[in-house]
Design a protein around this motif. Structure first.
Motif, short mmCIF file in Angstrom:
data_model
loop_
_atom_site.label_atom_id
_atom_site.label_comp_id
_atom_site.label_asym_id
_atom_site.label_seq_id
_atom_site.Cartn_x
_atom_site.Cartn_y
_atom_site.Cartn_z
N LYS A 314 44.02 7.13 -40.87
CA LYS A 314 43.95 6.83 -42.30
C LYS A 314 44.81 7.86 -43.00
O LYS A 314 45.97 7.60 -42.65
N ARG A 315 44.48 8.17 -43.99
CA ARG A 315 45.44 9.33 -44.92
C ARG A 315 46.89 8.48 -45.36
O ARG A 315 47.91 9.01 -45.30
N THR A 316 46.67 7.16 -45.82
CA THR A 316 47.72 6.25 -46.17
C THR A 316 48.49 6.82 -47.35
O THR A 316 49.75 6.67 -47.44
N ASP A 317 48.06 7.52 -48.20
CA ASP A 317 48.62 8.00 -49.37
C ASP A 317 49.48 9.12 -48.96
O ASP A 317 50.57 9.14 -49.61
N LYS A 318 48.92 10.14 -48.06
CA LYS A 318 49.77 11.16 -47.64
C LYS A 318 51.04 10.55 -46.93
O LYS A 318 51.97 11.05 -47.06
N PHE A 319 50.85 9.51 -46.28
CA PHE A 319 51.85 9.00 -45.33
C PHE A 319 53.05 8.28 -46.10
O PHE A 319 54.05 8.48 -46.02
N LYS A 320 52.71 7.73 -47.06
CA LYS A 320 53.63 7.54 -48.15
C LYS A 320 54.52 8.41 -48.86
O LYS A 320 55.45 8.07 -48.88
N HIS A 321 53.90 9.30 -48.99
CA HIS A 321 54.71 10.66 -49.77
C HIS A 321 55.62 11.06 -48.63
O HIS A 321 56.80 11.71 -48.93
N MET A 349 45.30 0.26 -40.84
CA MET A 349 46.78 0.13 -40.10
C MET A 349 47.59 -0.66 -40.75
O MET A 349 48.91 -0.60 -40.60
N SER A 350 47.37 -1.90 -41.39
CA SER A 350 48.18 -2.73 -41.94
C SER A 350 49.02 -2.00 -43.00
O SER A 350 50.10 -2.23 -43.30
N GLU A 351 48.27 -1.09 -43.81
CA GLU A 351 49.19 -0.28 -44.73
C GLU A 351 50.19 0.72 -44.26
O GLU A 351 51.24 0.88 -44.80
N VAL A 352 49.73 1.26 -43.09
CA VAL A 352 51.05 2.08 -42.47
C VAL A 352 51.94 1.35 -41.87
O VAL A 352 53.08 1.56 -42.19
N ARG A 353 51.73 0.11 -41.48
CA ARG A 353 52.89 -0.91 -40.77
C ARG A 353 53.76 -1.26 -42.21
O ARG A 353 54.73 -1.34 -42.05
N SER A 354 53.03 -1.68 -43.17
CA SER A 354 53.69 -2.29 -44.53
C SER A 354 54.63 -1.13 -44.99
O SER A 354 55.86 -1.57 -45.45
N THR A 355 54.22 0.30 -44.96
CA THR A 355 54.99 1.22 -45.40
C THR A 355 56.34 1.62 -44.74
O THR A 355 57.39 1.62 -44.95
N LEU A 356 56.23 1.23 -43.01
CA LEU A 356 57.24 1.37 -42.50
C LEU A 356 58.20 0.29 -42.43
O LEU A 356 59.29 0.41 -42.59
N GLU A 357 57.62 -0.80 -42.84
CA GLU A 357 58.54 -1.87 -42.78
C GLU A 357 59.33 -1.89 -44.36
O GLU A 357 60.34 -2.44 -44.27
N ASN A 358 58.83 -1.50 -45.11
CA ASN A 358 59.49 -1.38 -46.48
C ASN A 358 60.49 -0.32 -46.49
O ASN A 358 61.43 -0.53 -46.95
N THR A 359 60.35 0.59 -45.94
CA THR A 359 61.30 1.68 -45.61
C THR A 359 62.42 1.00 -44.89
O THR A 359 63.76 1.24 -44.90
N SER A 360 62.15 0.37 -43.80
CA SER A 360 63.31 -0.13 -43.01
C SER A 360 64.06 -1.19 -43.70
O SER A 360 65.22 -1.35 -43.47
N ARG A 361 63.31 -1.78 -44.48
CA ARG A 361 64.07 -3.03 -45.24
C ARG A 361 65.00 -2.29 -46.43
O ARG A 361 66.04 -2.82 -46.50
N GLU A 362 64.36 -1.54 -47.20
CA GLU A 362 65.18 -0.92 -48.34
C GLU A 362 66.31 0.13 -47.68
O GLU A 362 67.44 0.29 -48.50
#
Length: 572
Positions: A314-321, A349-362
């Motif tokens: 969990k802790r997806t907000d912390k993972f975004k930071h 889990m989907s939010e974590v994957r989305s954060t990684l993919e956004n970083t990969s793309r940007e």
């Protein structure tokens, strides 16, 4: 008759001649006496000025020496010869006494030197017996030669033995090889330092995590080491050390030091090299004597990637930071990092994957791995799985948490303080206090980058934490990894730390100025065993504010009552 007459005449003539001679002799003696006893007609210089004086620029008077004859020859006329002789004898006796005193002092010095030499030989003999070297009896033949040459060789031998003794001190200390330690309490931590500050764990009465200005004795010692290092870099002794760059204090990045009280002080200094990803590292050891250079090596970190492993639940907000800092430091500044995220469960889990993919793309970043474990969260289990999942050979691992903020300088420290089969790095991170308590209210909290100040009222060195660590994958596998039977919070990092302490690897434990633990509220689960729950609560108490700040909160009612009394007008 005639014969008798002639005999009498001859006798009278002889008597008269003898009488004349005696008269002339008496006159001569009388004249000589008058000349000798009469006073001089002119005033002569004092006798002390006519006699030669003893000293470095004058000839000494001694028995049977040329100096005595020369001194006698320099005596000016005008005084009785007997008085000159008496004064010469007195001066000669004074020189004899002075020479005897000097000989006695020389004898005493020789005895003291011989006693010191015997003591030094005893120490050297014990060291040789401990190391299995040749004993004194086996080397006695070399000391049987007399004369000046033998004494000179003996002095050189003593100097060489002293150098061997100092080097044996460095060999016994933890300079290049670790020693087995019973527990974490036996570890002697390093202090890290820059040109201006010293970052220390033993804060003493000041309770400051950083020391500035540095204490005088420590400043002089570090200044000497820095000066010696620059001299060594700019005056190479071998072809491998030659460089076209002139090193200055501005090239100095960071150093670590620690003192073993029975052996000496170790210094490791890191300088910028000629290329962007090259560094020069010098190691010195002060064995309570002359400073010795242990090594001077060039360290190239351009081909040293770091696999950062983050266990998450969990802790997806912390993972975004976390990914915001990761993108700036690891992708844009460093560029030699792989990220492995081990996620427990399926929720969010989907939010974590989305954060990684956004970083990969940007950021055009492809070096990441996302692993999912459908089981209860266990930090040790997640780090163990992430480390073993790497298939690209031996790699440098950085075990990290989602609430950790690090800089590019820390990544360099991670590379420089680890070596496969030799060293692992256990940095002491700076833990942030509750910003709402530090800055008064949530409205006054500045951005995260401005909060990361190493001050007494902003945080503390988390010296009881061993979770953030840099080590090579081969060392982690060989040591046996984590104890995966430990569930929930805490404990697994201490077990791994103790494994390294019990091994022959050198554990580098030092404060890191580029590694921060961001504050977050702690929750200690009721299902934790009593020992883990106690550790969790202690960590929670230390995580809120400093001793003084907590005291102000505890006595807030008394402080407010005092202020109200002060505002009331005084009765006249």
């Amino acid at each position: 008759m005639l014969h008798a007459t002639m005999l009498r005449r001859g006798l009278l003539s002889w008597v008269s001649r003898v009488g004349g001679v005696l008269v002339l002799l008496c006159c001569s003696l009388s004249l000589l006496y008058v000349m000798t006893c009469s006073p001089p007609l002119s005033v002569d210089p004092p006798l002390s000025l006519a006699l030669p004086r003893s000293g470095p620029n004058h000839a000494s008077l001694g028995p049977g020496t040329g100096g005595g004859g020369g001194g006698a020859g320099n005596v000016q006329s005008g005084g009785p010869p007997g008085s000159y002789q008496v004064l010469l004898q007195e001066r000669e006796e004074q020189h004899h006494l002075h020479i005897s005193s000097l000989k006695k002092q020389i004898s005493q010095l020789k005895e003291a030197l011989q006693e010191s030499s015997q003591q030094l030989k005893g120490v050297q003999e014990s060291l040789k017996r401990a190391s299995g070297g040749p004993s004194e009896g086996q080397e006695a033949g070399a000391g049987s030669q007399g004369g000046f040459l033998g004494e000179n060789q003996g002095a050189k031998s003593q100097q060489a033995d002293l150098q061997d003794f100092l080097r044996s001190q460095a060999a016994k200390a933890e300079v290049s090889v670790g020693v087995r330690l019973p527990s974490e309490y036996a570890v002697l931590p390093f202090e890290s330092f820059t040109l201006q500050k010293v970052y220390q764990l033993e804060t003493g009465l000041t309770r400051h995590p950083e020391e500035k200005p540095v204490r005088r004795d420590k400043r002089e010692a570090l200044g000497e080491v820095l000066e010696t290092a620059l001299h060594s870099l700019n005056t190479p002794t071998g072809e491998k050390e030659r460089t076209s760059k002139v090193y200055t204090p501005s090239d100095f990045l960071e150093g670590i030091t620690r003192t073993e009280k029975d052996k000496g002080t170790l210094y490791e200094l890191t300088f910028r090299g000629e290329a962007a990803q090259e560094f020069r590292r010098l190691v010195f050891f002060r064995p309570f004597g002359p400073l010795m250079k242990v090594s001077n090596e060039q360290v190239d970190t351009s081909n040293v990637p770091i696999n950062i492993i983050v266990p998450l639940s969990k802790r997806t907000d912390k993972f975004k930071h976390f990914m915001t800092n990761f993108r700036e430091v690891c992708v844009r500044q460093d560029g030699r990092v792989h990220l492995t995220v081990v996620y427990f469960g399926t929720e969010q889990m989907s939010e974590v994957r989305s954060t990684l993919e956004n970083t990969s793309r940007e950021a055009n970043f492809k070096n990441f791995t996302l692993l999912q474990l459908d089981e209860e969260f266990s930090r040790g289990r997640g780090l163990d799985v992430g480390a073993r999942a790497w298939k690209g050979g031996n790699v440098l691992l950085f075990f990290c948490d989602v609430d950790i903020y690090f800089t590019a300088d820390f990544l360099n420290s991670c590379r420089l303080n680890t070596q496969p089969g030799k060293k692992v790095f256990y940095p002491v991170l700076f833990s942030q206090y509750n910003p709402a308590l530090i800055y008064g209210s949530p409205e006054h909290i500045p951005p995260v980058e401005q909060q990361l100040a190493i001050k007494k009222d902003t945080g503390f060195w988390r010296d009881f934490g061993f979770g953030m660590t840099c080590q090579y994958r081969s060392d982690f596998i060989n040591i046996g990894g984590f104890d995966i039977d430990i569930k929930g919070w805490g404990g697994e990092d201490v077990h791994l730390y103790r494994k390294y302490l019990h091994s022959n690897l050198l554990v580098v434990r030092a404060p890191s100025r580029g590694l921060f633990h961001l504050w977050h509220e702690k929750h200690c689960a009721d299902e934790l065993p009593p020992d883990q729950y106690r550790m969790c609560m202690q960590s929670k108490a230390m995580n809120e504010a400093s001793h003084g700040q907590l005291g102000m909160l505890f006595f807030r009612q008394e402080i407010e009552a005092h202020l109200r009394k002060q505002k009331k007008p005084k009765k006249t």
